[in-house]
Scaffold this active site. Sequence first.
Site, mmCIF file in Angstrom:
data_model
loop_
_atom_site.group_PDB
_atom_site.id
_atom_site.type_symbol
_atom_site.label_atom_id
_atom_site.label_comp_id
_atom_site.label_asym_id
_atom_site.label_seq_id
_atom_site.Cartn_x
_atom_site.Cartn_y
_atom_site.Cartn_z
ATOM 1 N N ASP A 79 20.725 41.800 -27.758
ATOM 2 C CA ASP A 79 20.354 41.135 -26.510
ATOM 3 C C ASP A 79 21.474 40.225 -25.992
ATOM 4 O O ASP A 79 21.806 40.236 -24.810
ATOM 5 C CB ASP A 79 19.084 40.298 -26.703
ATOM 6 C CG ASP A 79 17.942 41.123 -27.256
ATOM 7 O OD1 ASP A 79 18.061 42.361 -27.268
ATOM 8 O OD2 ASP A 79 16.936 40.532 -27.672
ATOM 9 N N THR A 100 17.313 48.733 -34.535
ATOM 10 C CA THR A 100 18.428 49.289 -35.307
ATOM 11 C C THR A 100 19.575 48.290 -35.403
ATOM 12 O O THR A 100 20.431 48.419 -36.276
ATOM 13 C CB THR A 100 18.978 50.564 -34.623
ATOM 14 O OG1 THR A 100 19.174 50.264 -33.237
ATOM 15 C CG2 THR A 100 18.024 51.737 -34.751
HETATM 16 C C1 GLA Z 1 14.603 41.912 -30.050
HETATM 17 C C2 GLA Z 1 15.819 41.373 -30.803
HETATM 18 C C3 GLA Z 1 16.962 42.407 -30.842
HETATM 19 C C4 GLA Z 1 16.459 43.778 -31.293
HETATM 20 C C5 GLA Z 1 15.185 44.175 -30.549
HETATM 21 C C6 GLA Z 1 14.586 45.433 -31.096
HETATM 22 O O1 GLA Z 1 14.907 42.065 -28.703
HETATM 23 O O2 GLA Z 1 16.289 40.184 -30.212
HETATM 24 O O3 GLA Z 1 18.007 41.929 -31.652
HETATM 25 O O4 GLA Z 1 16.273 43.795 -32.679
HETATM 26 O O5 GLA Z 1 14.200 43.154 -30.600
HETATM 27 O O6 GLA Z 1 15.410 46.508 -30.859
#
Ligand code: GLA
Length: 385
Positions: free
Chosen positions: A172, A35
């Site tokens: 993240d 999202t």
């Molecule tokens: C990875 C990406 C994040 C996010 C997740 C899914 O971890 O780095 O930015 O999009 O996938 O929620």
Amino acid sequence: MSFELLSSKFEELYQQPADAISIAPGRVNLIGEHTDYSDGFVLPCALEYATRVLYRPRADDKIVVHSMSYPGEKDEFSVSGDIAKGDSQWGNYIRGMAFVFKRAGFTLKGVDLLIESDVPQGCGLSSSAALEVAIGGVFNTIAELGLSAQRIALLGQECENDFMDIKCGIMDQLISAEGEKSHALLIDCENLKTEAISIPEDLSIVIVNSNYKRKLVGSEYNNRRIDCEQAASKMGIKVLRSATMAMLADAKPQLSENEYKRAHHVITENARVIAATVALKNNDMDALRELMTGSHVSLRDDFEVTVPATDGLVNICQAALGERGAVRMTGGGFGGAIVCLCRADDVDAIKTAVEEQYYAQFNLTADIYVCKAGHGLTVQALATA
Ligand code: GLA
């Protein structure tokens, strides 16, 4: 690895003691998957597993880097010239951070670095974001740039997007930079506002890594993002954040089947994050279970980022916990880990069920981590003897 051992390794490699340490954690996302790049909501927490970078400024313009995970290898480059990819995959994260700092107009200085990490790698717990944020912390401190944790996170995302070619969202790096001990963070990815949500004392966070070898993660991830962007554009909006179920129904004839399903996931997942935040505040396991199950099913059927091994692990753990726990896949998907929320007394039920059933069904052995929510980026000077 003990701090003493790490420090003595630094001294052995660079003949001088380290000046300071930058520490940034991995993360587990409780709910709100895929999202963030649609400007939606996410609810991750930082882990106590972290990447630690010992460093000491140099007199010249070189960045020299060693990693405890890759003994005998080193990367070295000058911050004065153009910064391009090198031969070392892990070294490229440091190059990528230097590239985006320079591009933003910041001065970089030469530095000796030693990296060590206990963030499990390659299972969706953001070991790369932890590295980017820890390195951002180093560059920010030695050049006295005074950047906020949020700005460092955004630079980490730029490194991933523009240097590593993964079009990830901000979750993240932001949770790694801004995480708070014992809390999850509700992040509104439209404006990066955060609200710290206390994790109830009696709630255990159990991560089970499927150890399923992930394939084509980058290209599939980028494809999902394109599906979301196309769905938004056909609905006449900039990002899916502003989409509603009514708008989706109206736009259905214009959308491909995949675009419809991806948008359906994002709209329903955003609502689940808001509801799960309330459920977490109330320590309401029934609501958490319903929402996390809903999230998993949506990621499996609408967003199509689960694999049989992670679906299987979710089933095994959910059956073992029954009404006493909530379970879903976590992270980008295509393998990786699942997350369970339960009471401390029920952790053993997960361990036993996984041990008895997972290998038998999938010919794989899972790793189990019982975690606590840790703190975000910390940079500390080290006392010199
Ligand atoms: C990875 C990406 C994040 C996010 C997740 C899914 O971890 O780095 O930015 O999009 O996938 O929620």
